[in-house]
Design an enzyme around this catalytic site. Structure first.
Site, mmCIF file in Angstrom:
data_model
loop_
_atom_site.group_PDB
_atom_site.id
_atom_site.type_symbol
_atom_site.label_atom_id
_atom_site.label_comp_id
_atom_site.label_asym_id
_atom_site.label_seq_id
_atom_site.Cartn_x
_atom_site.Cartn_y
_atom_site.Cartn_z
ATOM 1 N N THR A 158 0.875 -1.192 0.000
ATOM 2 C CA THR A 158 0.000 0.000 0.000
ATOM 3 C C THR A 158 0.905 1.233 0.000
ATOM 4 O O THR A 158 1.346 1.662 -1.057
ATOM 5 C CB THR A 158 -0.963 0.028 1.210
ATOM 6 N N LYS A 184 3.699 -7.016 4.093
ATOM 7 C CA LYS A 184 3.495 -5.616 3.747
ATOM 8 C C LYS A 184 3.117 -4.891 5.040
ATOM 9 O O LYS A 184 2.578 -5.486 5.975
ATOM 10 C CB LYS A 184 2.409 -5.443 2.687
ATOM 11 N N THR A 195 2.492 -6.325 11.727
ATOM 12 C CA THR A 195 2.356 -6.154 10.289
ATOM 13 C C THR A 195 0.898 -6.199 9.916
ATOM 14 O O THR A 195 0.067 -6.642 10.677
ATOM 15 C CB THR A 195 3.067 -7.266 9.520
ATOM 16 N N GLU A 275 6.397 4.421 7.445
ATOM 17 C CA GLU A 275 5.949 5.666 6.820
ATOM 18 C C GLU A 275 6.752 6.876 7.280
ATOM 19 O O GLU A 275 6.719 7.255 8.444
ATOM 20 C CB GLU A 275 4.473 5.901 7.138
ATOM 21 N N ASN A 398 0.370 10.817 6.757
ATOM 22 C CA ASN A 398 -0.832 10.403 7.473
ATOM 23 C C ASN A 398 -1.884 11.492 7.594
ATOM 24 O O ASN A 398 -2.983 11.243 8.089
ATOM 25 C CB ASN A 398 -0.449 9.845 8.841
ATOM 26 N N THR A 403 -7.499 11.742 1.911
ATOM 27 C CA THR A 403 -8.179 12.879 1.270
ATOM 28 C C THR A 403 -7.592 13.180 -0.093
ATOM 29 O O THR A 403 -6.562 12.645 -0.459
ATOM 30 C CB THR A 403 -8.083 14.142 2.148
#
Lengths: 403, 403
Positions: A158, A184, A195, A275, A398, A403
């Protein structure tokens, strides 16, 4: 016994490293980006042994509810995984979507839908375009191959920036056997499984109880010891499939050790791709009275936004470490504040609860890995937990995700 | 009974609103910036009643250790507070620094050092320049005045952008009496006391037990219900001083209510000035079986970096709310995931655990306050917790603070 592990910098064959497995990754059309979004892993046997562990979140995706039932009897023939939608909080229709996915895979492969694990990842609260997904199952079935592991690993990404695969080969007294895996996850990484989706395969001959015990031992030491942002997912699933195709029957301890080795490689790769992270931080708590206490202390540090922001700023701010350690209740972890020692990248910046070596000696800028060592001086137990720093990129990613 | 509250947009007299108190705020020279850094609050009586609550962190500053002893007998004559250094993790010498500060204040005011509360805020792990601080005590003593409340509020600021003061006047059956207060704190705001330093004064006639009970009730409902970044400080101190100068003796419930009112105003000001925040988020959990359960659920949401980053991005991401709610164990809070309703700023985006009104209807951009309403449908208890969003400015401020 010789163990050869893939360099994680190269893409290992992952789930198709062991004999008896085929896999594929295709573009069903679930993602607006047009990237691969559907993966299939099939166990061709002779065994169809399966085990799994799931998120401990009470709000779970329909695929988790479904797959818990699937693995209950220890038999799994295939795992179908999609990115592009988590199928969580989608009402009774969402559960039917998962059911239909398993039925479609069962039909395509000639196996029972009740032996098909389903995993979904992506946004919460939106229905999947189910017809698109079902058409994708045909594509994925046609693309199945004994070298499809890397493609499958790509299709479950993702916000991941790289696919994660790993494998080990054991040349042991009982013959040669293998463990491979893919995972992932690049956010919502927290304990009670860290995870979002992971499939581990092996061609060893093991029964369901051995597989289950090995998987639980492995996740406890690996995925449960990474905590990127403290946020526990609704969809975390780790599945272990055993084909028995090697004919080799390892002892249960050796088997568990190799499953742990592959899980550890995958967990490390997840942290490295978290991230927006700029640092991977290993927090080692030593001198603890108990394992649970050491873990609680490490977890408290890993959850401190102040500490994590300081590391981002290349600041070995041990005061923030001690402030977070102090939040752990006495009945959870024994320690005296005035005995605590803290080293950061080998420099003991805090000794006996006070300033020691100058923090300017600590180099945080020249490498991504950071090693924090905290000695509680209260026992002999040791735990290492991996986390990440809190960065501008984390906030950006994040705050703009849905959006 | 008439209650008049200051508009928090104006600076209330704070600790000098009640009769019987003098205060001052001066520049001792502890801060490199040259801003005011030393505050003194003196209770001129006739009563010298004092109570306090402190951080529950096990790693505490020397001022906390000292002040716990001071308030044990219910007698407090003065509070001295410095910014520019927290005096935490500074070894035995650090404790002597606190002791010497109290002695100096006692000498300057002609009171016992054992009746002087000390509060320090700033960086952890560095000694205070004690001679500079002691000279500052003389300055602060000379500057004491019955209108010194606002100056004191300014001198305790660290990363605060505005001073925080509040007061109420009660014109009741037993005469007119007042409660005033000041607070500082713009980070490390978390439960088990959410502020770093706060002084509340009253001219009501109350005994030590009444003062203690009122203060504990007030903090439980106010400072313990704000959680800006989940990071608990080592130095949190809230002191209540009663002078009895009004001659009015309120009933204990009425007294506690007014202390709570002032504490609530100060707590709200802390949230409004939290480091780098763009939104103040009120999380109200209704339909809970217990207060503790409701609070645990609200706290879980307030600790989710994913949720907090989404609010920063003006995204009413209810999936992240439900994912964090699901991490609360069943024995802590009863609820069924498929019954949960979530409204954000009045729009019910999630009903019965699934999507309801379109999230595009939610306006998060046009005002700073965000109201999240979660109905657990498991009882009748209600709790509101305030938190902030996770922003780029938070990361910037906390990655650059000590370097």
């Amino acid at each position: 016994m010789t163990i050869t592990a893939q360099d994680t910098a190269q893409l290992s064959p992952g789930v198709t490293a062991p004999l008896g497995f085929r896999a594929s990754g295709v573009t069903a059309g679930l993602k607006a980006s047009g990237r691969p979004d559907l993966a299939l892993v099939v166990n061709d046997g002779p065994l169809s042994v399966g085990a799994a562990v799931f998120t401990t979140n009470r709000v779970v995706g329909h695929p988790v509810t479904w797959s818990r039932q699937v693995v209950a009897d220890g038999v799994v023939n295939a795992v179908v995984l999609n990115s592009g939608g988590a199928n969580v909080c989608t009402g009774p229709e969402g559960f039917l979507d998962t059911h239909r996915t398993a039925e479609k895979v069962g039909e395509a492969l000639g196996v029972s839908p009740g032996d098909v694990v389903v995993g979904s990842t992506g946004l919460i609260g939106e229905r999947l375009p189910i017809e698109t997904l079902l058409s994708g199952v045909d594509l994925a079935t046609n693309a199945l191959s004994t070298t499809g592991g890397p493609a499958a690993a790509v299709a479950i990404m993702t916000t991941d920036t790289v696919p994660k695969t790993a494998d080990v080969t054991v040349d042991g007294d009982f013959g040669t056997w293998r463990v491979g895996g893919m995972a992932k996850g690049a956010g919502m990484l927290a304990p009670g499984l860290a995870t979002m989706l992971c499939v581990i395969t092996t061609d060893a001959v093991v029964d369901a109880a051995t597989a289950d015990a090995a998987l639980r031992a492995a996740t406890r030491q690996t995925f449960d010891r990474i905590d990127s942002d403290g946020c526990m997912s609704t969809s975390d699933t780790v599945v272990l499939l055993a084909s028995g195709a090697s004919g080799a029957t390892p002892d249960p301890e050796g088997f568990a050790a190799m499953v742990t080795a592959v899980a550890a490689q995958l967990a490390r790769q997840l942290v490295a791709d978290a991230e927006g992270a700029m640092h991977d931080i290993a927090i080692t708590v030593t001198g603890a009275q108990t394992q649970d206490g050491a873990l609680a202390v490490a977890r408290a540090i890993s959850r401190s936004n102040l500490f994590k922001a300081a590391i981002y700023g290349n600041d070995p701010n041990w005061g923030r470490i001690l402030a977070s350690v102090g939040t752990v209740p006495e009945h959870v972890a024994a320690f005296e504040p005035e005995l605590l020692d803290v080293s950061v990248n080998g420099v003991m910046v805090c000794r006996a609860g006070g300033a020691h070596e100058p923090r300017s000696l600590v180099d945080l800028a020249s490498q991504r890995e950071v090693h924090v060592l905290l000695d509680l001086h209260a026992g002999t137990e040791v735990v290492t937990l991996w986390t990440n720093d809190l960065t501008h990129a984390y906030v950006t990613e994040n705050s703009e995700y849905s959006t």
